[in-house]
Design an enzyme around this catalytic site. Structure first.
Site, PDB file in Angstrom:
ATOM      1  N   ILE A 176      -2.079  16.789   3.164  1.00 17.30           N
ATOM      2  CA  ILE A 176      -1.162  15.662   3.674  1.00 17.30           C
ATOM      3  C   ILE A 176      -1.760  15.410   2.318  1.00 17.30           C
ATOM      4  CG2 ILE A 176      -0.386  15.696   5.827  1.00 17.30           C
ATOM      5  CD1 ILE A 176      -2.751  14.411   6.914  1.00 17.30           C
ATOM      6  N   LYS A 233      -0.542   9.672  16.093  1.00 14.82           N
ATOM      7  CA  LYS A 233      -1.664   9.563  15.980  1.00 14.82           C
ATOM      8  C   LYS A 233      -2.452   8.326  17.138  1.00 14.82           C
ATOM      9  CE  LYS A 233      -2.664  11.320  11.927  1.00 14.82           C
ATOM     10  NZ  LYS A 233      -2.122   9.922  10.856  1.00 14.82           N
ATOM     11  N   ASN A 272       2.112  16.538  -6.775  1.00 11.77           N
ATOM     12  CA  ASN A 272       1.582  17.162  -5.400  1.00 11.77           C
ATOM     13  C   ASN A 272       1.917  18.437  -4.817  1.00 11.77           C
ATOM     14  OD1 ASN A 272      -0.497  15.382  -6.127  1.00 11.77           O
ATOM     15  ND2 ASN A 272      -0.364  13.709  -4.583  1.00 11.77           N
ATOM     16  N   HIS A 275      -6.797  10.039  17.420  1.00 10.98           N
ATOM     17  CA  HIS A 275      -7.000   9.492  16.427  1.00 10.98           C
ATOM     18  C   HIS A 275      -8.225   9.831  15.684  1.00 10.98           C
ATOM     19  CE1 HIS A 275      -6.029   7.321  12.736  1.00 10.98           C
ATOM     20  NE2 HIS A 275      -7.382   8.399  12.072  1.00 10.98           N
ATOM     21  N   ASP A 292       2.671  12.334   7.978  1.00 11.19           N
ATOM     22  CA  ASP A 292       2.614  11.926   8.611  1.00 11.19           C
ATOM     23  C   ASP A 292       1.459  10.384   8.676  1.00 11.19           C
ATOM     24  OD1 ASP A 292      -0.846  13.459   9.900  1.00 11.19           O
ATOM     25  OD2 ASP A 292      -1.319  11.622   8.946  1.00 11.19           O
ATOM     26  N   LEU A 328      -7.350  15.312  -1.418  1.00  7.64           N
ATOM     27  CA  LEU A 328      -8.493  15.527  -2.929  1.00  7.64           C
ATOM     28  C   LEU A 328     -10.024  14.929  -3.465  1.00  7.64           C
ATOM     29  CD1 LEU A 328      -4.778  14.554  -4.342  1.00  7.64           C
ATOM     30  CD2 LEU A 328      -6.324  16.880  -5.155  1.00  7.64           C
TER      31      LEU A 328
END
Length: 262
Positions: free
Chosen positions: A231, A79, A243, A111, A49, A193
């Protein structure tokens, strides 16, 4: 190149499948992006991404080219930035393709709605044209609130496939997720996170101790079990690998409920 772990997919409302976990490159300098994305691909990520405003689409493109992976094994998202909304959207999209070195995206997003400029509906129609020409397999939005989603759906054309929003245990966005669900729009969490802010939360730390995983893995696993796309980003190879190591444990219902209280 390691083989990709068995990453589950989410089927978007147009039938396109997106890996449930991808690799984000927000705030990664272009000079460091190639190495970070290469580490992610080697760890097994297949969804990347990026965005025009990140200034690192070229680095992503170099990593994709260097990987030697078949294009149909990858899922690439970018985006449309605010200043390119409206009549500039087709040109901005073409620039994104050039920088990435691709002839097709898997997902292209607006975006931000930037309602003060009042161009997101015109921009959406430009994205519909991009999709109709086969230049992006799916189209969607980012940071859109329920009112903005209602306006796009009200056009009577394509319903966004996905809404990428900030979402983590400290910002659970239940009303917005419900609006996404009501329209059949997948929810993708950016900053899953909380940029590390939740990793020392006592509830998260205790849950991590109980299952023998890291706090980051507990939070990411919570997202997955809640049915979201995530992501996470990192430039540290060990953290990048950590992750994505989420598929050999589960959180029980009590753990899910404990995180819901945060």
């Amino acid at each position: 190149m390691t083989s990709s772990p068995a990453i589950p997919t989410i089927t978007l409302n147009n039938g396109v499948e997106i890996p449930q976990i991808g690799f984000g490159v927000f705030q990664v300098p272009n000079a460091e992006t190639e190495a970070a994305v290469t580490a992610a691909l080697e760890a097994g990520y297949r969804s990347i991404d990026t965005a025009a405003v990140y200034g690192n689409e070229q680095g992503v493109g170099r990593a994709i080219a260097k990987s030697g992976l078949p294009r149909d094994e990858l899922f690439i998202t970018s985006k449309l930035w605010n200043s390119d909304q409206g009549a500039n959207a087709p040109r901005a999209f073409e620039e994104t393709l050039v920088k990435l070195g691709l002839d097709q995206l898997d997902l292209y997003l607006i975006h931000w709605p930037t309602p003060a400029r009042n161009l997101y509906l015109q921009s959406w129609e430009a994205l519909e044209d991009i999709a109709a020409r086969g230049l992006s397999r799916a189209i969607g939005v980012s940071n859109f609130l329920p009112v903005h989603l209602d306006h796009i759906v009200g056009l009577g054309g394509t319903v966004p496939a996905l809404n990428q929003i900030e979402l983590h245990p400290a910002l659970q966005q239940r009303e917005l997720v419900a609006a996404n669900d009501a329209h059949g729009i997948a929810t993708e969490a950016w900053s899953p996170l909380a940029q590390g802010a939740m990793l020392t939360n006592p509830v998260i730390v205790e849950l991590a101790r109980a299952v023998g995983r890291t706090p980051a893995q507990v939070i990411l696993r919570w997202h997955l079990q809640e049915g979201r796309i995530i992501i996470p980003k990192s430039v540290t190879p060990a953290r990048i690998a950590e992750n994505i190591a989420l598929f050999d444990f589960e959180l029980d219902s009590a753990a899910i409920e404990a995180i819901a209280t945060l």
